[in-house]
Design a protein around this motif. Structure first.
Motif: not given
Length: 245
Positions: A61-64, A116-119, A124-125, A179-181
């Protein structure tokens, strides 16, 4: 443009689908052209490299997240101003960690731009979902799918063959992630709030829902008009810096 003029808030008169006008470049147009020509190939290279190579490697997760921050930094998104209602600046780490989304919570985010999604992914992954106006169920989508939806026309109903689920099922299956909505279902210019999809009603009774509003300075990198690919890239890559609030 005329077909979007009917979609105005009757109380305020705000039109959420009009693009935010850019400031005239004036004498700075050579600088803007130079930044655009310099940044665009780098941005496309790092973005494609992430989605086609690094996203599939076991880099953790850190690398991504580091790769995602590189994508954000390439067009000059270097300043993030985080403001939390009811929390004074500088006191968040001491007493208010529960004011931020944690694994197992739901993020109800504004939807104005692919950024938005990228940030949200870089911070938060999370798991991204697509909402529709006519159903409480959601469609799980990838980060790339969430970014792409910000550039496409609104989708009033799920595509044929789409696998739908609800928030309770997603949270049970992934207790270690948010979970993002995007309850507005489509992008706006950030100057008005559209009626919400009923998808948030499928959340478990005890689930924490965090409303998040993302705003940009300059505000012209919103993608309220579908298909405006070049204007989005020009506004993103030609300005020296951008700020997220």
């Amino acid at each position: 443009m005329e077909k979007y003029s009917q979609y105005r808030d009757r109380g305020s008169g705000i039109a959420p689908f009009f693009p935010v006008p850019s400031q005239p470049s004036g004498v700075a147009i050579p600088l803007h052209i130079f930044l655009f020509v310099l940044r665009l190939p780098i941005l496309l290279t790092v973005t494609l490299s992430y989605f086609f190579v690094f996203a599939w490697l076991p880099i953790g997760s850190l690398g991504k997240k580091a790769a995602l921050w590189l994508i954000l930094g390439t067009p000059g998104i270097w300043w993030i101003d985080l403001q939390i209602d009811g929390v004074k600046k500088g006191s968040l780490a001491k007493h208010h960690q529960n004011r931020l989304p944690q694994p197992g919570s739901i993020i109800a985010s504004s939807f104005t731009s692919p950024i938005d999604s990228l940030y949200l992914a870089a911070i938060f992954d999370p798991i991204f979902t697509a909402s529709y106006p006519s159903t409480r169920q959601l469609q799980r989508i990838s980060l790339f799918g969430a970014m792409l939806r910000a550039l496409l026309p609104p989708q009033p109903s799920p595509p044929l063959g789409a696998k739908l689920t609800d928030l309770a099922v997603l949270l049970r299956a992934h207790p270690d992630r948010c979970v993002v909505v995007f309850p507005e279902c489509t992008t706006t210019n950030g100057r008005a709030i559209l009626p919400f999809s009923p998808s948030l009603l499928s959340a478990p009774p005890r689930a924490k829902i965090f409303p998040i509003s993302l705003r940009y300075t300059p505000g012209d990198i919103t993608t309220s008009l579908p298909g405006a690919y070049f204007s989005f890239l020009w506004n993103l890559c030609s300005k020296p810096t951008h700020c997220i609030r």
